[in-house]
Design an enzyme around this catalytic site. Sequence first.
Site, PDB file in Angstrom:
ATOM      1  N   LYS A 157       0.822  -1.210   0.000  1.00 51.46           N
ATOM      2  CA  LYS A 157       0.000   0.000   0.000  1.00 51.46           C
ATOM      3  C   LYS A 157       0.855   1.259   0.000  1.00 51.46           C
ATOM      4  CE  LYS A 157      -3.599  -2.629   0.835  1.00 51.46           C
ATOM      5  NZ  LYS A 157      -4.790  -2.780   0.045  1.00 51.46           N
TER       6      LYS A 157
HETATM    7  C1  LIG Z   1      -0.903  -7.824   2.440  1.00 48.47           C
HETATM    8  C2  LIG Z   1      -2.028  -7.720   1.467  1.00 48.47           C
HETATM    9  N1  LIG Z   1      -2.023  -8.528   0.407  1.00 48.47           N
HETATM   10  C3  LIG Z   1      -3.007  -8.470  -0.498  1.00 48.47           C
HETATM   11  C4  LIG Z   1      -4.065  -7.612  -0.371  1.00 48.47           C
HETATM   12  C5  LIG Z   1      -5.128  -7.597  -1.426  1.00 48.47           C
HETATM   13  O1  LIG Z   1      -4.978  -6.492  -2.284  1.00 48.47           O
HETATM   14  P1  LIG Z   1      -6.229  -5.892  -3.025  1.00 48.47           P
HETATM   15  O2  LIG Z   1      -7.188  -5.466  -1.989  1.00 48.47           O
HETATM   16  O3  LIG Z   1      -5.721  -4.743  -3.811  1.00 48.47           O
HETATM   17  O4  LIG Z   1      -6.782  -6.982  -3.854  1.00 48.47           O
HETATM   18  C6  LIG Z   1      -4.122  -6.760   0.743  1.00 48.47           C
HETATM   19  C7  LIG Z   1      -5.208  -5.801   0.986  1.00 48.47           C
HETATM   20  O5  LIG Z   1      -5.731  -5.151   0.168  1.00 48.47           O
HETATM   21  C8  LIG Z   1      -3.055  -6.777   1.657  1.00 48.47           C
HETATM   22  O6  LIG Z   1      -3.019  -5.939   2.673  1.00 48.47           O
HETATM   23  N1  LIG Z   2      -6.521  -5.116   2.331  1.00 45.27           N
HETATM   24  C1  LIG Z   2      -6.840  -3.734   2.429  1.00 45.27           C
HETATM   25  C2  LIG Z   2      -8.299  -3.461   2.278  1.00 45.27           C
HETATM   26  C3  LIG Z   2      -8.547  -2.109   1.696  1.00 45.27           C
HETATM   27  O1  LIG Z   2      -8.138  -2.129   0.382  1.00 45.27           O
HETATM   28  P1  LIG Z   2      -7.877  -0.880  -0.516  1.00 45.27           P
HETATM   29  O2  LIG Z   2      -6.796  -1.321  -1.418  1.00 45.27           O
HETATM   30  O3  LIG Z   2      -9.151  -0.598  -1.198  1.00 45.27           O
HETATM   31  O4  LIG Z   2      -7.474   0.273   0.325  1.00 45.27           O
HETATM   32  C4  LIG Z   2      -6.235  -3.205   3.726  1.00 45.27           C
HETATM   33  O5  LIG Z   2      -5.220  -3.725   4.125  1.00 45.27           O
HETATM   34  O6  LIG Z   2      -6.765  -2.311   4.331  1.00 45.27           O
END
Ligand SMILES: Cc1ncc(COP(=O)(O)O)c(C=O)c1O
Ligand SMILES: N[C@@H](CCOP(=O)(O)O)C(=O)O
Length: 460
Positions: free
Chosen positions: A111
């Site tokens: 993120k």
């Molecule tokens: C460590 C981790 N891996 C994978 C994901 C999944 O990613 P996305 O929500 O973009 O599919 C998340 C949360 O979004 C996460 O925090």
């Molecule tokens: N897995 C995410 C959930 C939120 O997802 P986002 O990519 O829409 O912000 C988290 O860790 O908060």
Amino acid sequence: MKYVSTRGGVPPVGFAEAVRMGLADDGGLLVPDALPQLSPDTLRDWSRLRFQDLALELMTPFVGDELSRSDLADLIERSYASFTAPEVTPVVEVGSRWVLELFHGPTAAFKDVALQFLGNLFEYLLVRDGGELNIVGATSGDTGSAAIAGVRGKDRIRIFVLFPKGRVSPIQERQMTTVLDANVHNIALRGSFDDAQRLVKTLFRDLALKRECHLAAVNSINWARILAQVVYYFYAWARVTDGNPDRAISFSVPTGNFGDIFAGFLAKRMGLPVDRLILATNRNDILTRFVETGVYETGPVHATLSPAMDIQVASNFERYLYFLVGQDPDRVRCLFDALSRHGRLIVTEAEQARVKSDFAAMAVDDDATLSQIRETFTASGYILDPHTAIGVRAGGDRRDLVCLATAHPAKFNEVVHRAIGREAPPPASLRGLMERPIRSIELGADIDAVRDFLRETLER
Ligand SMILES: Cc1ncc(COP(=O)(O)O)c(C=O)c1O
Ligand SMILES: N[C@@H](CCOP(=O)(O)O)C(=O)O
């Protein structure tokens, strides 16, 4: 470039307005009205660029003339200066596959790649255009701390983060609640991530409140999040193929809210040579079931060893559907009406065939997650976090495979210890968190409670 809503109900807007709007005002999601197409020569030329320079080239057509090239370059440089790896997102060889390490930012999850950029972008827009922003975000563990790290201490920005109480890892919780800056407000919600995300979207759909309180989004409903995540697909491809446009590679992506893999889908549509996009979920397998059956049907959420992916309603699925149905907002609206009325939506057979050509999919349960962490550690001494392990498992033995490592394993050391009997050494940013003072408030999963807290805090 202009941005339009997947539901067709807002006039096209430019980049800065799209970033400020977050969720489209008609309840849909903003998408570019056209995607740039990159030629094989461009791919080859850009394959030699540093991550930051590649980001500048890729983002430029999406930003248009709304930011000068030098301002955009400066934003990008500052955003990635906080990463501990000189390459920002290095690609390492682990056994027969490649691992794209996305966890070298301030909060040790992927993120940071987008949220360091978005925090600086928000600040830039406020300085340039004036005003204030009150960010409201939902997190299943990683977005919250990365968003906080992106905006803590920044002028005229406040952030409110809703996380599901007791359903994020202890380190993830501390990464949020130990930040005591006056502009940071953590809310432990008695509910699931889906409850938190629903409440956030409900606040955004109240347009009077959205305007009055200057609400802004940091979740992947915000277009800038997706844009910044597109970059590392190109970067990884360049590292693995040496910029040979005739070589396609596959990506395995642990998936929850569908933002990360949607960025990969866009990269492919822009011309990146991608063979398969592998959508990997945990036991919360709504997306894998959709790829297999063409039916998207919500159900109860299960707690797993990969809590950040304990998600039922995947925000960015709507962006994908929009492309799947030929950028037809009326059709998207119909499908989402069906979802809200009957708890499921169904695409046609022809569309399902296209879904299957876009993605391979696999759900990986907790036992297989633990086995994968163990197997990879035994074979190569490399420690996977549980989310990354799901992607590695789903990727299998494919050739030319890049697995996205979405979090540092030390964020989930209880799981790592269960799998291999030892913990991953934490990076400096994760040390000492358990000893620091914390601040958060607890609320029920109730829109009135959240709205009242927001208003009272803003009035103070
Ligand atoms: C460590 C981790 N891996 C994978 C994901 C999944 O990613 P996305 O929500 O973009 O599919 C998340 C949360 O979004 C996460 O925090
Ligand atoms: N897995 C995410 C959930 C939120 O997802 P986002 O990519 O829409 O912000 C988290 O860790 O908060």
